[in-house]
Design a protein around this motif. Structure first.
Motif, PDB file in Angstrom:
ATOM      1  N   GLN A   4       0.847  -1.186   0.000  1.00 48.50           N
ATOM      2  CA  GLN A   4       0.000   0.000   0.000  1.00 48.50           C
ATOM      3  C   GLN A   4       0.886   1.240   0.000  1.00 48.50           C
ATOM      4  OE1 GLN A   4      -3.129   0.133  -0.376  1.00 48.50           O
ATOM      5  NE2 GLN A   4      -3.679  -1.995  -0.070  1.00 48.50           N
ATOM      6  N   PRO A   5       0.579   2.223  -0.828  1.00 53.95           N
ATOM      7  CA  PRO A   5       1.355   3.462  -0.776  1.00 53.95           C
ATOM      8  C   PRO A   5       1.124   4.161   0.562  1.00 53.95           C
ATOM      9  CG  PRO A   5      -0.533   3.710  -2.231  1.00 53.95           C
ATOM     10  CD  PRO A   5      -0.497   2.272  -1.800  1.00 53.95           C
ATOM     11  N   ARG A   6       2.153   4.816   1.043  1.00 58.71           N
ATOM     12  CA  ARG A   6       2.028   5.522   2.311  1.00 58.71           C
ATOM     13  C   ARG A   6       1.712   6.987   2.041  1.00 58.71           C
ATOM     14  NH1 ARG A   6       6.996   3.198   5.966  1.00 58.71           N
ATOM     15  NH2 ARG A   6       8.121   2.664   4.077  1.00 58.71           N
ATOM     16  N   ASN A   7       0.938   7.562   2.928  1.00 54.55           N
ATOM     17  CA  ASN A   7       0.614   8.977   2.833  1.00 54.55           C
ATOM     18  C   ASN A   7       1.613   9.759   3.666  1.00 54.55           C
ATOM     19  OD1 ASN A   7      -1.699   8.584   1.250  1.00 54.55           O
ATOM     20  ND2 ASN A   7      -2.863   8.021   3.069  1.00 54.55           N
ATOM     21  N   TRP A   8       2.218  10.777   3.058  1.00 57.52           N
ATOM     22  CA  TRP A   8       3.230  11.564   3.727  1.00 57.52           C
ATOM     23  C   TRP A   8       2.762  13.001   3.864  1.00 57.52           C
ATOM     24  CZ3 TRP A   8       6.612   8.430   5.680  1.00 57.52           C
ATOM     25  CH2 TRP A   8       6.972   7.263   5.002  1.00 57.52           C
ATOM     26  N   ILE A   9       3.226  13.655   4.909  1.00 52.47           N
ATOM     27  CA  ILE A   9       2.982  15.083   5.095  1.00 52.47           C
ATOM     28  C   ILE A   9       4.332  15.771   4.946  1.00 52.47           C
ATOM     29  CG2 ILE A   9       2.193  16.876   6.670  1.00 52.47           C
ATOM     30  CD1 ILE A   9       0.513  14.676   8.080  1.00 52.47           C
ATOM     31  N   LEU A  10       4.528  16.450   3.823  1.00 51.53           N
ATOM     32  CA  LEU A  10       5.777  17.166   3.612  1.00 51.53           C
ATOM     33  C   LEU A  10       5.880  18.294   4.631  1.00 51.53           C
ATOM     34  CD1 LEU A  10       5.960  17.310  -0.293  1.00 51.53           C
ATOM     35  CD2 LEU A  10       6.989  15.652   1.261  1.00 51.53           C
ATOM     36  N   GLU A  45      21.657  16.746  -1.288  1.00 49.90           N
ATOM     37  CA  GLU A  45      21.962  17.675  -2.377  1.00 49.90           C
ATOM     38  C   GLU A  45      20.987  17.523  -3.542  1.00 49.90           C
ATOM     39  OE1 GLU A  45      26.106  16.917  -3.167  1.00 49.90           O
ATOM     40  OE2 GLU A  45      26.681  17.630  -1.172  1.00 49.90           O
ATOM     41  N   GLN A  46      20.473  16.317  -3.739  1.00 49.94           N
ATOM     42  CA  GLN A  46      19.517  16.075  -4.825  1.00 49.94           C
ATOM     43  C   GLN A  46      18.071  16.290  -4.371  1.00 49.94           C
ATOM     44  OE1 GLN A  46      19.948  12.191  -6.587  1.00 49.94           O
ATOM     45  NE2 GLN A  46      18.613  12.697  -8.301  1.00 49.94           N
ATOM     46  N   PHE A  47      17.768  15.848  -3.166  1.00 46.33           N
ATOM     47  CA  PHE A  47      16.403  15.929  -2.612  1.00 46.33           C
ATOM     48  C   PHE A  47      16.489  16.524  -1.199  1.00 46.33           C
ATOM     49  CE2 PHE A  47      16.561  11.916  -5.133  1.00 46.33           C
ATOM     50  CZ  PHE A  47      15.763  12.307  -6.192  1.00 46.33           C
ATOM     51  N   PRO A  48      16.563  17.833  -1.057  1.00 46.11           N
ATOM     52  CA  PRO A  48      16.766  18.436   0.272  1.00 46.11           C
ATOM     53  C   PRO A  48      15.731  17.983   1.309  1.00 46.11           C
ATOM     54  CG  PRO A  48      16.987  20.084  -1.431  1.00 46.11           C
ATOM     55  CD  PRO A  48      16.468  18.843  -2.107  1.00 46.11           C
ATOM     56  N   TYR A  49      16.197  17.871   2.529  1.00 44.52           N
ATOM     57  CA  TYR A  49      15.381  17.500   3.680  1.00 44.52           C
ATOM     58  C   TYR A  49      16.032  18.120   4.906  1.00 44.52           C
ATOM     59  CZ  TYR A  49      19.132  14.080   4.133  1.00 44.52           C
ATOM     60  OH  TYR A  49      20.370  13.502   4.234  1.00 44.52           O
ATOM     61  N   ASN A  69      10.421  18.666  -0.074  1.00 38.69           N
ATOM     62  CA  ASN A  69       9.688  18.608  -1.340  1.00 38.69           C
ATOM     63  C   ASN A  69       9.487  17.202  -1.871  1.00 38.69           C
ATOM     64  OD1 ASN A  69       9.491  21.474  -1.622  1.00 38.69           O
ATOM     65  ND2 ASN A  69      11.629  21.505  -2.260  1.00 38.69           N
ATOM     66  N   HIS A  70      10.123  16.219  -1.237  1.00 34.34           N
ATOM     67  CA  HIS A  70      10.055  14.840  -1.711  1.00 34.34           C
ATOM     68  C   HIS A  70       9.703  13.931  -0.536  1.00 34.34           C
ATOM     69  CE1 HIS A  70      12.737  16.987  -4.459  1.00 34.34           C
ATOM     70  NE2 HIS A  70      12.176  16.234  -5.392  1.00 34.34           N
ATOM     71  N   SER A  71       8.904  12.942  -0.795  1.00 29.19           N
ATOM     72  CA  SER A  71       8.473  12.037   0.268  1.00 29.19           C
ATOM     73  C   SER A  71       9.646  11.197   0.758  1.00 29.19           C
ATOM     74  CB  SER A  71       7.370  11.115  -0.251  1.00 29.19           C
ATOM     75  OG  SER A  71       7.944  10.139  -1.115  1.00 29.19           O
ATOM     76  N   PRO A  72       9.558  10.686   1.995  1.00 28.44           N
ATOM     77  CA  PRO A  72      10.578   9.758   2.463  1.00 28.44           C
ATOM     78  C   PRO A  72      10.750   8.546   1.539  1.00 28.44           C
ATOM     79  CG  PRO A  72       9.326  10.549   4.321  1.00 28.44           C
ATOM     80  CD  PRO A  72       8.630  11.058   3.072  1.00 28.44           C
ATOM     81  N   THR A  73       9.706   8.142   0.849  1.00 28.66           N
ATOM     82  CA  THR A  73       9.825   7.030  -0.096  1.00 28.66           C
ATOM     83  C   THR A  73      10.855   7.351  -1.174  1.00 28.66           C
ATOM     84  OG1 THR A  73       7.518   6.417   0.282  1.00 28.66           O
ATOM     85  CG2 THR A  73       8.553   5.579  -1.726  1.00 28.66           C
TER      86      THR A  73
END
Length: 192
Positions: A4-10, A45-49, A69-73
């Motif tokens: 199941q896809p997970r729902n994320w809150i950015l 550097e590619q997907f800031p967090y 801007n990108h989910s943990p997935t």
């Protein structure tokens, strides 16, 4: 059966945990720990967090991470694949490195945020690897304790909950005995 896809809150923090397959060791030597931290930096550097806290243990790891801007997935697809390729090549093995996909718990309150950071930084002490958290080299605690600059770690949010954003107050909090609620949250997270 598909996962199941997970729902994320950015913009919300998550306690991320990954364990070696069958609880096996995923970090054998200093170079392995360093490689994982390098991969975290390259992924950033590619997907800031925002990374508030981390602890790399021999057979598992904990991160207190806030996706921007990108989910943990997306982040962990890159991180896990990169480290597994490195590990399998270095140790001449095949197959899964990690047990299942990463666990992620939404950190939805200030007390939980501080409790998770405390739990992460005390992990090596609880495992009896060191007596004091500042002696463990593979955690972010030195960024708080020694105020040592670490390009991976952002201490501002955690420290903002302490008087004068003082690392000394945070350190007192870390060394104070866990409250029942903190222990209950830690126990809940680790249950299968």
């Amino acid at each position: 059966m598909a996962r199941q896809p997970r729902n994320w809150i950015l913009g919300a923090p998550y306690h991320i945990m990954m364990r070696g397959n069958r609880k096996s060791i995923i970090f054998h030597e200093s170079k392995d720990f360093t490689k994982y931290l390098d991969i975290l930096q390259l992924t950033y550097e590619q997907f800031p967090y925002i990374l508030h806290s981390y602890c790399l243990m021999n057979n598992h790891l904990h991160l207190l991470l806030e996706p921007i801007n990108h989910s943990p997935t997306v982040l962990f697809r890159k991180i896990n694949t990169s480290y597994a390729l490195y590990y399998n090549k270095k140790y001449d093995v095949t197959g899964h490195l990690y047990q299942d996909r990463f666990q992620a718990k939404l950190v939805d309150s200030t007390s939980y945020l501080l409790g998770v950071s405390k739990y992460i930084h005390l992990n090596p002490v609880e495992a009896k690897l060191v007596k004091e958290p500042e002696h463990y080299p593979w955690s972010s605690y030195s960024s708080y304790y020694h105020q040592k600059k670490n390009p991976l770690i952002t201490t501002d949010k955690i420290l903002s909950f302490f008087p004068d954003a003082s690392p000394d107050h945070y350190n007192e909090f870390i060394l104070r005995k866990r409250t029942y609620k903190e222990q209950e949250q830690a126990d809940t997270f680790l249950k299968p």
